[in-house]
Every structure is written in structure tokens, then in C-alpha cells.
Design a protein around this motif. Structure first.
Motif, PDB file in Angstrom:
ATOM      1  N   GLY A  13     -36.810  61.811  56.773  1.00  0.00           N
ATOM      2  CA  GLY A  13     -38.239  61.615  56.938  1.00  0.00           C
ATOM      3  C   GLY A  13     -39.157  62.265  55.922  1.00  0.00           C
ATOM      4  O   GLY A  13     -40.345  62.406  56.178  1.00  0.00           O
ATOM      5  N   PHE A  14     -38.646  62.643  54.754  1.00  0.00           N
ATOM      6  CA  PHE A  14     -39.499  63.266  53.747  1.00  0.00           C
ATOM      7  C   PHE A  14     -39.788  62.281  52.618  1.00  0.00           C
ATOM      8  O   PHE A  14     -38.898  61.587  52.143  1.00  0.00           O
ATOM      9  N   MET A  15     -41.059  62.247  52.196  1.00  0.00           N
ATOM     10  CA  MET A  15     -41.441  61.341  51.117  1.00  0.00           C
ATOM     11  C   MET A  15     -41.483  62.025  49.764  1.00  0.00           C
ATOM     12  O   MET A  15     -41.664  61.375  48.743  1.00  0.00           O
ATOM     13  N   ALA A  16     -41.304  63.333  49.739  1.00  0.00           N
ATOM     14  CA  ALA A  16     -41.223  64.094  48.495  1.00  0.00           C
ATOM     15  C   ALA A  16     -40.639  65.459  48.817  1.00  0.00           C
ATOM     16  O   ALA A  16     -40.624  65.887  49.973  1.00  0.00           O
ATOM     17  N   ARG A  17     -40.161  66.113  47.792  1.00  0.00           N
ATOM     18  CA  ARG A  17     -39.690  67.494  47.955  1.00  0.00           C
ATOM     19  C   ARG A  17     -40.915  68.401  48.110  1.00  0.00           C
ATOM     20  O   ARG A  17     -42.042  67.975  47.850  1.00  0.00           O
ATOM     21  N   PRO A  18     -40.721  69.667  48.535  1.00  0.00           N
ATOM     22  CA  PRO A  18     -41.875  70.560  48.710  1.00  0.00           C
ATOM     23  C   PRO A  18     -42.760  70.679  47.460  1.00  0.00           C
ATOM     24  O   PRO A  18     -43.966  70.858  47.567  1.00  0.00           O
ATOM     25  N   ASP A  19     -42.167  70.537  46.275  1.00  0.00           N
ATOM     26  CA  ASP A  19     -42.949  70.623  45.034  1.00  0.00           C
ATOM     27  C   ASP A  19     -43.509  69.269  44.610  1.00  0.00           C
ATOM     28  O   ASP A  19     -44.065  69.133  43.524  1.00  0.00           O
ATOM     29  N   GLY A  20     -43.344  68.241  45.459  1.00  0.00           N
ATOM     30  CA  GLY A  20     -43.827  66.901  45.144  1.00  0.00           C
ATOM     31  C   GLY A  20     -42.818  66.044  44.414  1.00  0.00           C
ATOM     32  O   GLY A  20     -43.085  64.877  44.111  1.00  0.00           O
ATOM     33  N   GLY A  21     -41.630  66.595  44.122  1.00  0.00           N
ATOM     34  CA  GLY A  21     -40.601  65.864  43.374  1.00  0.00           C
ATOM     35  C   GLY A  21     -40.092  64.622  44.092  1.00  0.00           C
ATOM     36  O   GLY A  21     -39.942  64.603  45.310  1.00  0.00           O
ATOM     37  N   LEU A  22     -39.818  63.592  43.285  1.00  0.00           N
ATOM     38  CA  LEU A  22     -39.320  62.311  43.813  1.00  0.00           C
ATOM     39  C   LEU A  22     -37.929  61.996  43.279  1.00  0.00           C
ATOM     40  O   LEU A  22     -37.484  60.847  43.335  1.00  0.00           O
ATOM     41  N   ASP A  23     -37.218  63.006  42.780  1.00  0.00           N
ATOM     42  CA  ASP A  23     -35.944  62.789  42.112  1.00  0.00           C
ATOM     43  C   ASP A  23     -34.841  62.249  43.017  1.00  0.00           C
ATOM     44  O   ASP A  23     -33.824  61.780  42.531  1.00  0.00           O
ATOM     45  N   PHE A  24     -35.009  62.255  44.317  1.00  0.00           N
ATOM     46  CA  PHE A  24     -34.001  61.725  45.230  1.00  0.00           C
ATOM     47  C   PHE A  24     -34.074  60.202  45.355  1.00  0.00           C
ATOM     48  O   PHE A  24     -33.181  59.571  45.901  1.00  0.00           O
ATOM     49  N   LEU A  25     -35.153  59.604  44.852  1.00  0.00           N
ATOM     50  CA  LEU A  25     -35.293  58.143  44.865  1.00  0.00           C
ATOM     51  C   LEU A  25     -34.547  57.558  43.675  1.00  0.00           C
ATOM     52  O   LEU A  25     -34.421  58.208  42.638  1.00  0.00           O
ATOM     53  N   PRO A  26     -34.044  56.321  43.795  1.00  0.00           N
ATOM     54  CA  PRO A  26     -33.325  55.717  42.661  1.00  0.00           C
ATOM     55  C   PRO A  26     -34.233  55.601  41.438  1.00  0.00           C
ATOM     56  O   PRO A  26     -35.422  55.295  41.568  1.00  0.00           O
ATOM     57  N   PRO A  27     -33.684  55.849  40.241  1.00  0.00           N
ATOM     58  CA  PRO A  27     -34.486  55.718  39.020  1.00  0.00           C
ATOM     59  C   PRO A  27     -35.127  54.335  38.928  1.00  0.00           C
ATOM     60  O   PRO A  27     -34.471  53.324  39.175  1.00  0.00           O
ATOM     61  N   GLY A  28     -36.407  54.305  38.611  1.00  0.00           N
ATOM     62  CA  GLY A  28     -37.106  53.034  38.484  1.00  0.00           C
ATOM     63  C   GLY A  28     -37.246  52.280  39.798  1.00  0.00           C
ATOM     64  O   GLY A  28     -37.607  51.107  39.806  1.00  0.00           O
ATOM     65  N   GLY A  29     -36.953  52.930  40.906  1.00  0.00           N
ATOM     66  CA  GLY A  29     -37.058  52.274  42.205  1.00  0.00           C
ATOM     67  C   GLY A  29     -35.797  51.544  42.636  1.00  0.00           C
ATOM     68  O   GLY A  29     -35.750  50.956  43.708  1.00  0.00           O
ATOM     69  N   GLY A  30     -34.742  51.574  41.805  1.00  0.00           N
ATOM     70  CA  GLY A  30     -33.529  50.844  42.155  1.00  0.00           C
ATOM     71  C   GLY A  30     -33.740  49.352  41.931  1.00  0.00           C
ATOM     72  O   GLY A  30     -34.581  48.932  41.146  1.00  0.00           O
ATOM     73  N   GLU A  31     -32.981  48.553  42.655  1.00  0.00           N
ATOM     74  CA  GLU A  31     -33.111  47.103  42.515  1.00  0.00           C
ATOM     75  C   GLU A  31     -34.369  46.603  43.206  1.00  0.00           C
ATOM     76  O   GLU A  31     -34.997  47.346  43.955  1.00  0.00           O
ATOM     77  N   PRO A  32     -34.784  45.365  42.943  1.00  0.00           N
ATOM     78  CA  PRO A  32     -35.978  44.839  43.618  1.00  0.00           C
ATOM     79  C   PRO A  32     -35.827  44.922  45.141  1.00  0.00           C
ATOM     80  O   PRO A  32     -34.779  44.567  45.688  1.00  0.00           O
ATOM     81  N   HIS A  33     -36.867  45.422  45.797  1.00  0.00           N
ATOM     82  CA  HIS A  33     -36.822  45.575  47.258  1.00  0.00           C
ATOM     83  C   HIS A  33     -38.139  45.164  47.916  1.00  0.00           C
ATOM     84  O   HIS A  33     -38.482  45.634  48.989  1.00  0.00           O
ATOM     85  N   GLY A  34     -38.886  44.311  47.233  1.00  0.00           N
ATOM     86  CA  GLY A  34     -40.086  43.754  47.837  1.00  0.00           C
ATOM     87  C   GLY A  34     -41.395  44.373  47.407  1.00  0.00           C
ATOM     88  O   GLY A  34     -42.454  43.907  47.810  1.00  0.00           O
ATOM     89  N   TYR A  35     -41.347  45.437  46.586  1.00  0.00           N
ATOM     90  CA  TYR A  35     -42.585  46.095  46.199  1.00  0.00           C
ATOM     91  C   TYR A  35     -43.492  45.166  45.394  1.00  0.00           C
ATOM     92  O   TYR A  35     -44.696  45.093  45.650  1.00  0.00           O
ATOM     93  N   ASN A  36     -42.931  44.478  44.419  1.00  0.00           N
ATOM     94  CA  ASN A  36     -43.769  43.600  43.590  1.00  0.00           C
ATOM     95  C   ASN A  36     -44.441  42.521  44.427  1.00  0.00           C
ATOM     96  O   ASN A  36     -45.618  42.213  44.228  1.00  0.00           O
ATOM     97  N   GLU A  37     -43.703  41.963  45.378  1.00  0.00           N
ATOM     98  CA  GLU A  37     -44.284  40.957  46.267  1.00  0.00           C
ATOM     99  C   GLU A  37     -45.360  41.578  47.155  1.00  0.00           C
ATOM    100  O   GLU A  37     -46.406  40.976  47.397  1.00  0.00           O
ATOM    101  N   PHE A  38     -45.102  42.786  47.638  1.00  0.00           N
ATOM    102  CA  PHE A  38     -46.064  43.492  48.479  1.00  0.00           C
ATOM    103  C   PHE A  38     -47.343  43.801  47.712  1.00  0.00           C
ATOM    104  O   PHE A  38     -48.448  43.484  48.154  1.00  0.00           O
ATOM    105  N   ILE A  39     -47.223  44.434  46.536  1.00  0.00           N
ATOM    106  CA  ILE A  39     -48.403  44.866  45.792  1.00  0.00           C
ATOM    107  C   ILE A  39     -49.248  43.665  45.367  1.00  0.00           C
ATOM    108  O   ILE A  39     -50.471  43.778  45.230  1.00  0.00           O
TER     109      ILE A  39
END
Length: 174
Positions: A13-39
Motif C-alpha cells: 500500500g505504499f506509493m513511494a518510499r519515505p524519501d519519495g523514491g519510486l525505484d520499486f516501480l518498473p523502469p519506464g512504467g514497465g509494459e503498457p498498462h492503460g496509462y496512455n489511454e487513461f491520460i
């Protein structure tokens, strides 16, 4: 006006590390997962100051020519060339009313505290994208609520990178 959330979170349930880091997410967002269609369906974004400052450090501005409202009572760092950025402050209902009066029909809300503030007051639909990772501590997606918020599950899809897209709609009780 429709208010949506589209955010990557760890399984715990965490959207970032305590320092705001996002390094646990796949680089570049991983494969397409609907973001482009959503935005593509979004008229404007409402983000918090910390999210804005995080995004400014990205290699490129991720929002194209979308209007980005940054919630802050202080002046903002300069936006990249071509970015449409405005600063606003106030209660979520006031901001939503102002944006609706401008003809904005679909708002994407992002940033930990901003999502928390808007979810309890404007009833967004939540598109929650969780990668299969536990990070132990960090910035929670949702804070405490004074009452339960009932969600209707719309659908779930999994991706090869381990991302899981779960879509929910907020059930508004009369």
C-alpha cells in the motif's frame, strides 16, 4: 466532474518510499498498462507540491500539454517549457468547483496527501496499479478516513512485469 486516481503502489500500500523514491516501480512504467489511454481522457491534473517537485526531476515532463494544477500556498519552481502549470490552494470541493466552472470534465488527482484529501471529499474513481513488491514503509496511498468509503470493483488485469491494475468506482450513497 469526474475525478480519478491512477497510481502505482507496492502490494503493502505504499506509493513511494519515505524519501519519495519510486525505484520499486518498473523502469519506464514497465509494459503498457492503460496509462496512455487513461491520460488521453483527462482534461487536467491536480497534484501536490511534493509530486510537482518530484516530476520536475524526471528526464521529461510526463503530462504533455495537459493543464496541471499544483496545490500550494507558496510560489512554485519554474515549469518546463511548454508545460501548462497553475498554482491553486483551497479545499478540494472549492478547487473542483472552480475547475468545473472552467469546463473541465475529467481531473486526474495525484500525490499522496492530495489523493487523501480529494478521496474523502470529491469521491474519485480509483485506478490502483500495484507492482508485486513489499517495501515495508513509505508514503501511504490513503490515510485515515472518518468513515468507510465503499468501492465497487470494476476489473483487474495482471501484466508480465508483475504490475496489477485494479479499477474501482466509488459507490455514492444517497
Amino acid at each position: 466532474m469526474k475525478v480519478s486516481v491512477f497510481v502505482g503502489t507496492s502490494v503493502d500500500g505504499f506509493m513511494a518510499r519515505p524519501d519519495g523514491g519510486l525505484d520499486f516501480l518498473p523502469p519506464g512504467g514497465g509494459e503498457p498498462h492503460g496509462y496512455n489511454e487513461f491520460i488521453a481522457t483527462v482534461d487536467a491534473l491536480v497534484i501536490g507540491r511534493k509530486t510537482y517537485e518530484t516530476v520536475l526531476a524526471f528526464d521529461e515532463w510526463p503530462y504533455g500539454d495537459k493543464l496541471v494544477i499544483v496545490l500550494s500556498s507558496r510560489a512554485l519552481a519554474s515549469a518546463p517549457a511548454g508545460a501548462k502549470v497553475e498554482r491553486m490552494s483551497g479545499a478540494p470541493t472549492e478547487i473542483a468547483t472552480q475547475l468545473a466552472a472552467r469546463g473541465i470534465q475529467h481531473v486526474y488527482v495525484d500525490g499522496g496527501l492530495t489523493i487523501q484529501e480529494f478521496s474523502g471529499r470529491t469521491r474519485p474513481a480509483a485506478d490502483d496499479h500495484a507492482g508485486a513488491v513489499l517495501i515495508g514503509s513509505g508514503i501511504p496511498l490513503f490515510g485515515e478516513f472518518s468513515q468507510d468509503i465503499t468501492l465497487k470493483h470494476v476489473g483487474t488485469r495482471q501484466y508480465a512485469s508483475g504490475l496489477v491494475k485494479s479499477e474501482y468506482e466509488v459507490v455514492v450513497r444517497a
